[in-house]
Design a protein around this motif. Structure first.
Motif, PDB file in Angstrom:
ATOM      1  N   THR A   1       0.931 -19.664  -7.136  1.00 40.65           N
ATOM      2  CA  THR A   1      -0.458 -20.078  -7.346  1.00 40.65           C
ATOM      3  C   THR A   1      -0.920 -19.577  -8.709  1.00 40.65           C
ATOM      4  N   ALA A   2      -2.118 -19.995  -9.101  1.00 40.59           N
ATOM      5  CA  ALA A   2      -2.668 -19.533 -10.382  1.00 40.59           C
ATOM      6  C   ALA A   2      -2.859 -18.026 -10.382  1.00 40.59           C
ATOM      7  N   ARG A   3      -3.051 -17.447  -9.200  1.00 36.64           N
ATOM      8  CA  ARG A   3      -3.269 -16.002  -9.108  1.00 36.64           C
ATOM      9  C   ARG A   3      -1.967 -15.215  -8.983  1.00 36.64           C
ATOM     10  N   GLY A   4      -0.871 -15.907  -8.714  1.00 40.36           N
ATOM     11  CA  GLY A   4       0.393 -15.197  -8.565  1.00 40.36           C
ATOM     12  C   GLY A   4       1.228 -15.758  -7.434  1.00 40.36           C
ATOM     13  N   PRO A   5       2.335 -15.098  -7.118  1.00 39.22           N
ATOM     14  CA  PRO A   5       3.262 -15.631  -6.113  1.00 39.22           C
ATOM     15  C   PRO A   5       2.730 -15.475  -4.698  1.00 39.22           C
ATOM     16  N   VAL A   6       3.161 -16.392  -3.830  1.00 38.80           N
ATOM     17  CA  VAL A   6       2.941 -16.291  -2.390  1.00 38.80           C
ATOM     18  C   VAL A   6       4.303 -16.031  -1.766  1.00 38.80           C
ATOM     19  N   HIS A   7       4.417 -14.926  -1.052  1.00 36.57           N
ATOM     20  CA  HIS A   7       5.688 -14.530  -0.462  1.00 36.57           C
ATOM     21  C   HIS A   7       5.892 -15.216   0.891  1.00 36.57           C
ATOM     22  N   PRO A   8       7.124 -15.470   1.268  1.00 42.85           N
ATOM     23  CA  PRO A   8       7.391 -16.053   2.588  1.00 42.85           C
ATOM     24  C   PRO A   8       7.273 -15.001   3.686  1.00 42.85           C
ATOM     25  N   LEU A   9       7.056 -15.474   4.917  1.00 37.80           N
ATOM     26  CA  LEU A   9       6.938 -14.558   6.058  1.00 37.80           C
ATOM     27  C   LEU A   9       8.150 -13.642   6.190  1.00 37.80           C
ATOM     28  N   ALA A  10       9.303 -14.133   5.778  1.00 38.71           N
ATOM     29  CA  ALA A  10      10.520 -13.332   5.903  1.00 38.71           C
ATOM     30  C   ALA A  10      10.446 -12.027   5.124  1.00 38.71           C
ATOM     31  N   GLU A  11       9.559 -11.941   4.137  1.00 43.82           N
ATOM     32  CA  GLU A  11       9.459 -10.727   3.321  1.00 43.82           C
ATOM     33  C   GLU A  11       8.441  -9.729   3.871  1.00 43.82           C
ATOM     34  N   LEU A  12       7.774 -10.066   4.983  1.00 48.43           N
ATOM     35  CA  LEU A  12       6.753  -9.181   5.541  1.00 48.43           C
ATOM     36  C   LEU A  12       7.251  -7.754   5.806  1.00 48.43           C
ATOM     37  N   PRO A  13       8.413  -7.573   6.420  1.00 51.77           N
ATOM     38  CA  PRO A  13       8.839  -6.198   6.707  1.00 51.77           C
ATOM     39  C   PRO A  13       8.855  -5.295   5.481  1.00 51.77           C
ATOM     40  N   ALA A  14       9.207  -5.838   4.329  1.00 52.48           N
ATOM     41  CA  ALA A  14       9.246  -5.033   3.114  1.00 52.48           C
ATOM     42  C   ALA A  14       7.861  -4.832   2.505  1.00 52.48           C
ATOM     43  N   LEU A  15       6.921  -5.757   2.775  1.00 46.91           N
ATOM     44  CA  LEU A  15       5.595  -5.703   2.161  1.00 46.91           C
ATOM     45  C   LEU A  15       4.611  -4.845   2.950  1.00 46.91           C
ATOM     46  N   LEU A  16       4.764  -4.790   4.267  1.00 52.70           N
ATOM     47  CA  LEU A  16       3.797  -4.092   5.111  1.00 52.70           C
ATOM     48  C   LEU A  16       3.627  -2.610   4.745  1.00 52.70           C
ATOM     49  N   PRO A  17       4.701  -1.860   4.479  1.00 52.39           N
ATOM     50  CA  PRO A  17       4.513  -0.427   4.212  1.00 52.39           C
ATOM     51  C   PRO A  17       3.733  -0.142   2.924  1.00 52.39           C
ATOM     52  N   GLN A  18       3.527  -1.156   2.075  1.00 49.12           N
ATOM     53  CA  GLN A  18       2.840  -0.948   0.801  1.00 49.12           C
ATOM     54  C   GLN A  18       1.346  -1.225   0.888  1.00 49.12           C
ATOM     55  N   ALA A  19       0.867  -1.771   2.010  1.00 49.20           N
ATOM     56  CA  ALA A  19      -0.509  -2.270   2.094  1.00 49.20           C
ATOM     57  C   ALA A  19      -1.439  -1.264   2.755  1.00 49.20           C
ATOM     58  N   ASP A  20      -2.620  -1.077   2.147  1.00 47.15           N
ATOM     59  CA  ASP A  20      -3.668  -0.260   2.761  1.00 47.15           C
ATOM     60  C   ASP A  20      -4.502  -1.077   3.743  1.00 47.15           C
ATOM     61  N   VAL A  21      -4.638  -2.369   3.470  1.00 50.02           N
ATOM     62  CA  VAL A  21      -5.387  -3.286   4.328  1.00 50.02           C
ATOM     63  C   VAL A  21      -4.521  -4.519   4.555  1.00 50.02           C
ATOM     64  N   VAL A  22      -4.334  -4.897   5.812  1.00 50.13           N
ATOM     65  CA  VAL A  22      -3.557  -6.083   6.161  1.00 50.13           C
ATOM     66  C   VAL A  22      -4.507  -7.062   6.840  1.00 50.13           C
ATOM     67  N   VAL A  23      -4.685  -8.236   6.229  1.00 46.09           N
ATOM     68  CA  VAL A  23      -5.585  -9.259   6.758  1.00 46.09           C
ATOM     69  C   VAL A  23      -4.765 -10.394   7.346  1.00 46.09           C
ATOM     70  N   LEU A  24      -5.023 -10.735   8.599  1.00 50.44           N
ATOM     71  CA  LEU A  24      -4.368 -11.863   9.260  1.00 50.44           C
ATOM     72  C   LEU A  24      -5.308 -13.064   9.223  1.00 50.44           C
ATOM     73  N   SER A  25      -4.896 -14.118   8.551  1.00 54.10           N
ATOM     74  CA  SER A  25      -5.691 -15.352   8.495  1.00 54.10           C
ATOM     75  C   SER A  25      -4.793 -16.566   8.700  1.00 54.10           C
ATOM     76  N   THR A  26      -3.750 -16.371   9.480  1.00 52.34           N
ATOM     77  CA  THR A  26      -2.751 -17.421   9.686  1.00 52.34           C
ATOM     78  C   THR A  26      -3.102 -18.287  10.892  1.00 52.34           C
ATOM     79  N   PRO A  27      -2.699 -19.546  10.925  1.00 52.66           N
ATOM     80  CA  PRO A  27      -2.879 -20.350  12.147  1.00 52.66           C
ATOM     81  C   PRO A  27      -2.061 -19.767  13.295  1.00 52.66           C
ATOM     82  N   LEU A  28      -2.471 -20.077  14.520  1.00 49.77           N
ATOM     83  CA  LEU A  28      -1.687 -19.690  15.690  1.00 49.77           C
ATOM     84  C   LEU A  28      -0.668 -20.779  15.969  1.00 49.77           C
ATOM     85  N   THR A  29       0.599 -20.437  15.816  1.00 45.84           N
ATOM     86  CA  THR A  29       1.719 -21.338  16.080  1.00 45.84           C
ATOM     87  C   THR A  29       2.754 -20.546  16.874  1.00 45.84           C
ATOM     88  N   PRO A  30       3.781 -21.216  17.401  1.00 42.05           N
ATOM     89  CA  PRO A  30       4.844 -20.441  18.053  1.00 42.05           C
ATOM     90  C   PRO A  30       5.437 -19.372  17.140  1.00 42.05           C
TER      91      PRO A  30
END
Length: 321
Positions: free
Chosen positions: A183-212
């Motif tokens: 995006t113009a603001r920077g990269p969007v990471h895939p869900l597969a990278e979440l395990p590596a990204l979570l330990p770095q975040a002070d605030v985690v916001v969930l705004s995803t659709p509900l799917t299986p």
């Protein structure tokens, strides 16, 4: 004058005379029927060509007329998510477009997200309780400034949340969606990278659709990867979070949470989330503000003008087969 055979019914949860710029019934051949989820249908569902789903009335009401709507061509929700309608999709004829309300809820939901983050970090719920008890609860509290924020679900609402984070001097905003993109603001990471990204975040916001794929996305493993002292904010759908796993984490005091949506919902009396330490609960009010109705009316009018002109609708998430 059009005959009954050349007209089509449109079911609206808002009276037609309250929506500006609708196609005129005489020129468009559309008959507007008001139905906000009441026990009686306004007309024969088989004649309905365009169904606007009643807002915030639950799945049972949303899907109740679908099986009888043999002529429907467009099903329009007034919510960003469509999970309350998908249980009835198999009953629809082929070729029906299911559209969501992109453009309606971004402002309100992003606004509430920031309110929940700031209230949780700055201790506002404790101040309210202190005021009730006439206690002066001074002290140092966390700030949003210099925090790293991870947005999980980077669609239009996720982008609107980032827009409102911009003035708060966050150290970093990280974006995650189903698949990678730029995006113009920077990269969007895939869900597969979440395990590596979570330990770095002070605030985690969930705004995803509900799917299986996203049901119980925030499970015990997800929550365990969050850093000590992190805040989880859910403005998506309740079942995106595993409630039992969240309760185990917050009861230790290791993380905190702000939830506009819960599982179950509405949260029943006596449920442990009501009094769980470090948890702020709001009653699914992300989209239900004064900003909702004008945007919803503009969406409905625009979609019906396209429909009357034989044009394709916008916000199509799927088409039945």
């Amino acid at each position: 004058m059009r005959s009954e055979e050349t007209t089509a019914d449109v079911w609206l949860p808002i009276p037609a005379d309250e929506i500006d710029d609708l196609p005129g019934p005489g020129e468009s051949g559309l008959n507007y029927r008001f139905w906000d989820g009441g026990p009686e249908f306004p007309a024969d569902p088989a004649r309905c060509a365009f169904y606007v789903v009643p807002y915030m009335k639950g799945p049972e009401i949303a899907v109740r007329p679908l099986a009888a709507m043999t002529s429907v061509r467009i099903v329009q929700t007034l919510s960003a998510g469509i999970d309350h309608v998908t249980p009835g999709i198999d009953a629809l004829p082929p070729g029906v477009a299911l559209c969501n309300a992109k453009g309606v809820h971004e402002a309100s939901t992003a606004e509430l997200t920031l309110a929940l983050i700031l209230a949780s970090l700055r201790g506002i719920p404790g101040f309210v309780r202190g005021q009730d008890a006439e206690e002066w609860r001074a002290g140092f509290y966390p700030a949003l400034a210099d925090k790293s924020v991870l947005i999980v679900g980077y669609g239009s609402i996720g982008a609107a949340i980032e827009d409102r984070l911009a003035p708060f001097e966050c150290a970093r905003v990280v974006r995650v969606a189903r698949s990678a993109r730029t995006t113009a603001r920077g990269p969007v990471h895939p869900l597969a990278e979440l395990p590596a990204l979570l330990p770095q975040a002070d605030v985690v916001v969930l705004s995803t659709p509900l799917t299986p794929e996203t049901r119980h996305l925030a499970d015990a493993g997800f929550l365990a990867r969050m850093k000590d002292g992190a805040l989880l904010v859910n403005v998506a759908r309740g079942p995106v979070v595993d409630t039992a796993a969240l309760l185990k984490e917050v009861e230790t005091g290791r993380i905190t949470a702000a939830l506009d949506v819960t599982d179950p919902e509405p949260l029943p009396a006596g449920h442990p989330l009501w009094h769980a330490p470090g948890v702020l609960v709001s009653p699914h009010v992300g989209g239900s503000t004064s900003a909702f109705m004008p945007r919803a009316k503009r969406l409905i009018a625009g979609q019906l003008r396209r429909f009357a002109a034989g044009e394709e609708p916008v916000n199509v998430l799927l088409t039945t087969t």
